[in-house]
Write a protein that holds these residues in place. Structure first.
Motif, short mmCIF file in Angstrom:
data_model
loop_
_atom_site.label_atom_id
_atom_site.label_comp_id
_atom_site.label_asym_id
_atom_site.label_seq_id
_atom_site.Cartn_x
_atom_site.Cartn_y
_atom_site.Cartn_z
N TYR A 97 0.83 -1.22 0.00
CA TYR A 97 0.00 0.00 0.00
C TYR A 97 0.86 1.26 0.00
CZ TYR A 97 -3.70 -3.27 1.22
OH TYR A 97 -4.58 -4.32 1.22
N THR A 98 1.94 1.25 -0.75
CA THR A 98 2.76 2.46 -0.87
C THR A 98 2.70 2.94 -2.32
OG1 THR A 98 4.73 1.11 -1.25
CG2 THR A 98 4.34 1.88 1.01
N GLU A 222 0.95 -5.77 10.61
CA GLU A 222 0.28 -6.34 11.78
C GLU A 222 -0.22 -5.24 12.73
OE1 GLU A 222 1.43 -10.14 12.98
OE2 GLU A 222 1.56 -9.59 15.09
N LEU A 223 0.57 -4.18 12.84
CA LEU A 223 0.19 -3.11 13.77
C LEU A 223 -0.56 -1.97 13.07
CD1 LEU A 223 3.51 -2.92 15.85
CD2 LEU A 223 1.41 -4.16 16.42
N GLY A 224 -0.77 -2.10 11.78
CA GLY A 224 -1.49 -1.05 11.04
C GLY A 224 -0.75 0.27 11.02
N LEU A 225 0.57 0.22 10.85
CA LEU A 225 1.37 1.45 10.95
C LEU A 225 1.88 1.96 9.60
CD1 LEU A 225 3.51 0.59 14.12
CD2 LEU A 225 1.65 2.26 13.95
N GLY A 226 1.33 1.40 8.53
CA GLY A 226 1.84 1.76 7.20
C GLY A 226 1.99 3.25 6.97
N ALA A 227 1.00 4.02 7.44
CA ALA A 227 1.02 5.45 7.15
C ALA A 227 2.08 6.18 7.98
CB ALA A 227 -0.36 6.04 7.43
N GLN A 228 2.54 5.55 9.05
CA GLN A 228 3.51 6.25 9.93
C GLN A 228 4.96 5.91 9.62
OE1 GLN A 228 0.23 5.46 11.62
NE2 GLN A 228 0.87 5.73 13.74
N VAL A 229 5.18 4.91 8.77
CA VAL A 229 6.55 4.49 8.49
C VAL A 229 6.96 5.05 7.13
CG1 VAL A 229 8.10 2.52 8.19
CG2 VAL A 229 6.25 2.41 9.87
N ASP A 230 8.01 5.87 7.13
CA ASP A 230 8.41 6.53 5.87
C ASP A 230 9.10 5.56 4.92
OD1 ASP A 230 7.84 9.37 6.70
OD2 ASP A 230 9.18 8.73 8.31
N ILE A 231 9.90 4.65 5.51
CA ILE A 231 10.73 3.79 4.67
C ILE A 231 10.56 2.35 5.15
CG2 ILE A 231 13.12 3.32 3.93
CD1 ILE A 231 13.48 6.38 5.11
N GLY A 244 17.66 -10.71 -2.88
CA GLY A 244 17.37 -9.32 -3.19
C GLY A 244 16.61 -8.67 -2.05
N ALA A 245 16.25 -7.40 -2.26
CA ALA A 245 15.56 -6.65 -1.21
C ALA A 245 14.71 -5.56 -1.83
CB ALA A 245 16.59 -6.03 -0.27
N TYR A 246 13.86 -4.97 -1.00
CA TYR A 246 12.99 -3.90 -1.50
C TYR A 246 12.97 -2.75 -0.51
CZ TYR A 246 9.74 -5.61 2.01
OH TYR A 246 9.18 -5.98 3.21
N VAL A 247 12.61 -1.58 -1.04
CA VAL A 247 12.23 -0.49 -0.17
C VAL A 247 10.91 0.04 -0.71
CG1 VAL A 247 13.74 1.12 -1.42
CG2 VAL A 247 12.89 1.76 0.81
N CYS A 248 9.94 0.24 0.17
CA CYS A 248 8.62 0.74 -0.23
C CYS A 248 8.38 2.08 0.45
CB CYS A 248 7.53 -0.24 0.19
SG CYS A 248 7.57 -1.78 -0.75
N GLY A 249 7.81 3.00 -0.29
CA GLY A 249 7.53 4.33 0.26
C GLY A 249 6.90 5.21 -0.79
N THR A 250 7.16 6.50 -0.69
CA THR A 250 6.54 7.44 -1.62
C THR A 250 7.26 7.43 -2.97
OG1 THR A 250 7.98 9.17 -0.81
CG2 THR A 250 5.79 9.03 0.21
N LYS A 251 6.60 8.06 -3.94
CA LYS A 251 7.20 8.16 -5.27
C LYS A 251 8.48 9.00 -5.20
CE LYS A 251 5.98 9.66 -9.95
NZ LYS A 251 7.38 9.81 -10.24
#
Ligand code: PLP
Length: 383
Positions: A97-98, A222-231, A244-251
């Protein structure tokens, strides 16, 4: 220049019981492996959902090799980006959901690429003392002031934040599940503090991704914190069974990292077959409630069994189950005895863990069956 120190330094490690050497597997990853020529029950891997040797994922990788070849041939920005990379990132962003996601070649490279891209010598990075080495290395590489608080100590974190100049660029960074202890970061409190003191928040879900959250999104989900975590960073090398790895966040975060993150820019793109395999692993994770339920059941059963035998499993609440031994030499001796019984459990020693906290680090997976766990508990009982 003399290289005599090589021998003397290694001798010192041997005398401290912290010398390391490699063991070789002659089988795929799994609950049973052939290690140094011997079939053993495996309680060491981070293959939490048993996907590292999954037939569907192997097939996806093989088909991708047929379609795209093996190597990517260049860095992402030159001409190494292929459609599997792009699609994987689109799917990761939807999953988390980013707005966007960006794939790195490994978790180590992500952490040593994200933090230095965002932080500079005028910034402050604040992290838990037990954060993974790759986070620590990322903070050091950034040349930011690096503050570390005692493990999960929220008061200490707030004390650090209080003293920082208002308006300074600061980042709090934490593992979600601590890799050697199996306990959880107090993420709600950390998110609250990061908001109150205007710090960016970065969470490393290497061990949470696929394992926690109803769709496997990790502790943040699990804690519903998606909107509070920048990275939101995580690896594809553990529960996803890939690499491999990922980073999810804003455009804008994605755009910034593409332009500024050296471990993204100056390295060859991940082989397209890995990206394609990871896409399927992501789908299996999303639909894998039953795998997570089995994993949780196995972890709870083993944890209860270990406690029943009087072992100190620290604050583990996850499939990572430490048995605190304290002494490095004793931890190695226990690991060797288990190996003789056909069970592989690694001894983890300083500097991977703090001095005086050497341990056996057991990991359980969804692929283990009850008899495996009982066999391990029986062997531990007579150790
Ligand atoms: N972050 C944490 C918390 C880890 O445990 C690991 C494990 O190795 C990494 C990052 C590095 O990930 P990778 O193995 O994909 O390089």
């Amino acid at each position: 220049m003399s290289t005599g120190f090589l021998q003397s330094d290694l001798e010192e490690l041997k005398s401290l019981g912290t010398y390391r050497s490699l063991k070789t597997m002659d089988s795929p990853q799994g609950r049973e492996i052939i290690l140094d020529g011997k079939m053993v029950l495996n309680f060491c891997s981070n293959d939490y959902l048993g996907l590292a040797n999954d037939g569907r994922i192997k097939k996806a990788a093989i088909e991708a090799i047929e379609e795209y070849g093996f190597g990517s041939g260049a860095s992402r920005l030159v001409c190494g980006q292929m459609s599997p990379h792009e699609k994987l990132e689109e799917e990761l962003a939807v999953f988390k959901y980013t707005e966007k996601a960006l794939v790195y070649s490994s978790g180590y490279m992500a952490n040593t690429g994200i933090i230095p891209a965002l932080m500079d010598r005028h910034s402050i990075v604040i992290g838990d003392k037990l954060n993974h080495a790759s986070i620590i290395d990322g903070a050091i590489l950034s040349r930011a002031k690096f503050e570390r608080y005692p493990h999960v100590d929220m008061q200490a974190l707030e004390e650090i934040l209080k003293k920082l100049p208002a308006g300074s660029r600061k980042m709090i960074v934490t593992d979600s599940i601590f890799s050697m202890d199996g306990d959880l970061a107090p993420l709600k409190d950390i998110a609250e503090l990061s908001k109150r003191y205007g710090a960016m928040l970065m969470v490393d879900e290497a061990h949470g991704f696929g394992v926690l959250g109803s769709s496997g999104g990790g502790l943040v989900e699990e804690l519903g914190l998606g909107a509070q975590v920048d990275i939101q960073m995580g690896t594809l090398s553990k529960a996803a069974g890939c690499f491999g790895a990922y980073v999810c966040g804003t455009k804008i975060l994605q755009d910034y990292l593409i332009n500024k993150s050296r471990s993204f820019i100056y390295t060859t793109a991940m082989p397209p077959a890995l990206a394609q395999a990871a896409r399927l692993a992501l789908k299996i994770i999303r639909e894998g409630k039953h795998l997570r339920a089995k994993l949780r059941g196995n972890a709870d059963y083993l944890r209860a069994g270990l406690k029943g035998l009087g072992f100190d499993t620290m604050n583990s609440r996850t499939p990572i189950l430490p048995i605190l031994v304290k002494d490095s030499t004793q931890a190695v001796a226990m690991s060797k005895k288990l190996f003789a019984e056909g069970i592989f459990v690694q001894a983890i020693r300083p500097p991977t863990v703090p001095e005086g906290t050497a341990r056996l680090r057991l990991t359980v997976t969804a692929a283990h069956v009850r008899e495996d766990l009982d066999h391990l508990l029986k062997a531990l009982r007579v150790l």
